[in-house]
Every structure is written in structure tokens, then in C-alpha cells.
Design an enzyme around this catalytic site. Sequence first.
Site, PDB file in Angstrom:
ATOM      1  N   ASN A  85       0.879  -1.164   0.000  1.00 29.02           N
ATOM      2  CA  ASN A  85       0.000   0.000   0.000  1.00 29.02           C
ATOM      3  C   ASN A  85       0.923   1.223   0.000  1.00 29.02           C
ATOM      4  O   ASN A  85       1.438   1.616   1.044  1.00 29.02           O
ATOM      5  CB  ASN A  85      -0.890  -0.044   1.248  1.00 29.02           C
ATOM      6  N   ARG A 125      -2.439  -2.040  -3.604  1.00 28.25           N
ATOM      7  CA  ARG A 125      -3.643  -1.242  -3.446  1.00 28.25           C
ATOM      8  C   ARG A 125      -3.527  -0.053  -4.405  1.00 28.25           C
ATOM      9  O   ARG A 125      -2.549   0.696  -4.373  1.00 28.25           O
ATOM     10  CB  ARG A 125      -3.740  -0.720  -2.012  1.00 28.25           C
ATOM     11  N   HIS A 168     -12.600   3.100  -0.489  1.00 29.21           N
ATOM     12  CA  HIS A 168     -12.651   2.070   0.573  1.00 29.21           C
ATOM     13  C   HIS A 168     -13.366   0.803   0.083  1.00 29.21           C
ATOM     14  O   HIS A 168     -13.868   0.019   0.888  1.00 29.21           O
ATOM     15  CB  HIS A 168     -13.451   2.558   1.816  1.00 29.21           C
ATOM     16  N   ARG A 225     -11.561  15.623   6.988  1.00 29.38           N
ATOM     17  CA  ARG A 225     -12.330  16.066   5.810  1.00 29.38           C
ATOM     18  C   ARG A 225     -13.743  16.473   6.226  1.00 29.38           C
ATOM     19  O   ARG A 225     -14.353  15.827   7.080  1.00 29.38           O
ATOM     20  CB  ARG A 225     -12.424  14.951   4.771  1.00 29.38           C
ATOM     21  N   GLU A 251      -8.253  -5.073   4.974  1.00 30.89           N
ATOM     22  CA  GLU A 251      -8.042  -4.759   3.559  1.00 30.89           C
ATOM     23  C   GLU A 251      -6.867  -5.527   2.971  1.00 30.89           C
ATOM     24  O   GLU A 251      -6.900  -5.926   1.817  1.00 30.89           O
ATOM     25  CB  GLU A 251      -7.839  -3.237   3.401  1.00 30.89           C
TER      26      GLU A 251
END
Length: 406
Positions: free
Chosen positions: A14, A97, A186, A247, A390
Site C-alpha cells: 500500500n 492497493r 474504501h 475532511r 483490507e
Amino acid sequence: MAATRAATRVLVLNSGSSSVKYQLLDMSDATRLAVGLVERIGEQTSRLKHTCLTTGDLREHSGPIADHDAALKAVAEELSRDGLGLDSPELAAIGHRVVHGGLFFTEPTVIDDEVLNEIERLIPVAPLHNPANLTGIRTAQALRPDLPQVAVFDTAFHTTMPESAARYAIDPKIADRHRIRRYGFHGTSHAYVSRETARLLGKDPSEVNVIVLHLGNGASASAVERGRCVDTSMGLTPLEGLVMGTRSGDLDPAVIFHLARVGGMSMDEIDTLLNKRSGLFGLCGDNDMREIRRRIDEGDEEAALAFDIYIHRLKKYIGAYYAVLGEVDAIAFTAGVGENAAPVREAAIAGLAGLGLAVDPVRNAVRSGAPRLISPGSARVAVAVVPTDEELEIATQTYALVGKND
Ligand code: ADP
């Protein structure tokens, strides 16, 4: 002899702009062999943290690591020290990823030049993520040119969204020219968690409707109808939707014009404000839910308001996705906040008894790394905590693609 063993290992990478997270898994039994992280690449204070899970060895190095190439070489060296080197014939593939796969990539894909070009073409819609992902892929390719490299896209799970959910209400010609639509992110987590939730209920994913709430530092919700995503809260970029760590999530787009015209801010300043200095952090100066809860317990009103705004938005999405799905079998909380913050789960579900939703306080207070139900036994809709994984999902998808040839 090692050379005669089947290639069952997958390295998951990742790659961020200044970091690389990695895990080495053995997919014959889905066990983790090594995990680690290189941070602050390109700075004087880079750091590599490596854990070999077969021996329990933990090693840390500090000092400058100039670029991704140096970072990956350092990771390879650490793996070699554990007898898990990248030159091992047991390594079947490297799974990457990749954040943005646009509309083109609906499934994990073995990387070739054409795939690299398409990931590059998507940079305008993923300017922060895709360049870093590409660097990680190219570096890994240089290290093991003979090895299959697989891209697993954050957007892929959401490509099943109907046009009614994926399109913004703007001129389609302008939207298409600039590839503007709701992609969602996601996806690897939403796919994994929705499947695991079905398993927890003893059902096949094709038999259940699930609302997944992925609440980490970034946060997103998705509506999953019989195993297929039909809506998700992030859009063209990860900025849309829920209130997140830093965010803003949803806001009237006119706020941006206002900040530019009246507030005199540049586009870059507004971008930074909304992505990095908003959300929980913008509201109260903290983006860690543990700290926010601690402040609330001490009577801090700013933290309490930030929490309330966070929960209000979350509740709105639960209601919205309930309506999108019509019937809901389960709501699954996942990621750092969703898995650990019992007060968030309690507050998000509070008052929703009319929708068949309730949380059992005793079950909700249990701390565990296992998927579990937190709704009362009598509840019409299951409420669950389902830890996401993940890396395992990327390794599983990668191995499913390349392992067949063994
Ligand atoms: P990322 O989006 O960076 O992958 P994670 O899924 O790891 O994020 O979630 C990180 C967030 O989880 C932290 O910022 C913090 O708010 C929250 N978190 C982690 N542990 C706990 C805990 N024990 N209680 C409450 N919140 C937690």
C-alpha cells in the site's frame, strides 16, 4: 526443499506519497508472515518498522530513506533477514492497493503496460493517490520483473452502482468530458466487511442487504444489496459524504465559491482546508475519537458539538441507505472508530427503534477483534461490529487471480 514448494505467498503493498505499508501473507492458510511500514520517505527522519510474525521479531530503523525504490529495497532486506525474501520461489505475486480505477477497472487486474497507462490517465481524478501507487508498482516491478503484479482498486466494488446513484445532477457532456461521477472509495473494505457480515448472519452475501459504515480517519458508508454495492458516500474524490477525521464530507458546493469570492482564498487553500483542516479536526482541533471522548467526559463543549455533528451526519446516511435498500438485514460498523468506539455506535443507532434498529449496551461494550453482533437478540435488523482486513482482501483477490496457475 523450498524450491519445490508451491508459490503461495503474496506481498501486499500500500504505497502512499511518503509511506509504504506492507504485509506478507501465506495464502495456503491466510496467515500473516510479516507486516511493516516505512514512513516519511524522502525526509531525514524516515523510519522502517518491521515485524516478523513467525518469530515475533520486531525491528525498527531510523534515518534517511530517499525514495520508494530505497524503501522497497529496505523492506526486501528485512524480509530476507527473516528467510522470507522477495527472491523466494514461494512468492506468488505482489498485490498493490490502487486507489482510483475509474470506470475501467471493475476487478483486480494483472498489471501490464496498458494497465499502468490507464492508472496514469486517472491521475487528474486522483492526484494525491494514483501517482504514489504507480511509483510503488514500478519499484516492485524493477525488483521482481518476472513476478505477476496485481492491482486491486479501491473503486472497483462500487462500479456496480446504478447511474442514478453514480451521476451528479450536472450536464452529462461536461461530466463525461472530465470523468466527473461518483466513484466511491474504501471498496476493498466494503466488499470484505459486507461479505463477512453475511457470514456472521450465517447467510450467503447474495441473500442479504447490508449497510457498511467504514469509520476510520477517512470514513464512508455503503449500501450493499445482495452482495452488490448500490450506493456509497464518497464521490469523485474521498471528500464527499460523512464527517471524517480531517475532511468536511458533504457541504453546499457554494461554500467553495463563497470562500474564494468573499473569503479571498485560493483553490489550493480551500482544497487544503476541506481535506486536511476540516471534519472533527476542524471542528474541535482533534481528529482522534479517543481524545474527543476524553474531552467530552471532562465537559468540553467544543468536542461535544464535533461529536454531535459527526453522529448527525452518520445517522442521516443510515436513514438514506435504509431507504435506498428498502429492506436491511444488517448494519456493520468497521475500521478504527467503528470497531473501537462504542459511544459512536450507540449514538448512531439511538432513536432508530422504528427502523428495527437497536444496540444492546452490554454487547456493545465488549472489546474483541472478532466479528460480533451488538443488537439485542430480538432485533429485526442485526447491528454488527465486523473488523475490516483490507490487506487480507487484497491478498485473497491477488491470489485468486494468479494462484490458479500453480
Ligand atoms: P485510517 O483511515 O487511517 O486507516 P483507521 O481505520 O486506522 O484509520 O482509524 C483510525 C482512527 O480510529 C483514529 O483516528 C481514531 O479516531 C480511531 N480509533 C482508534 N482506536 C480507537 C479507540 N480505541 N477508541 C476510539 N477510537 C479509536
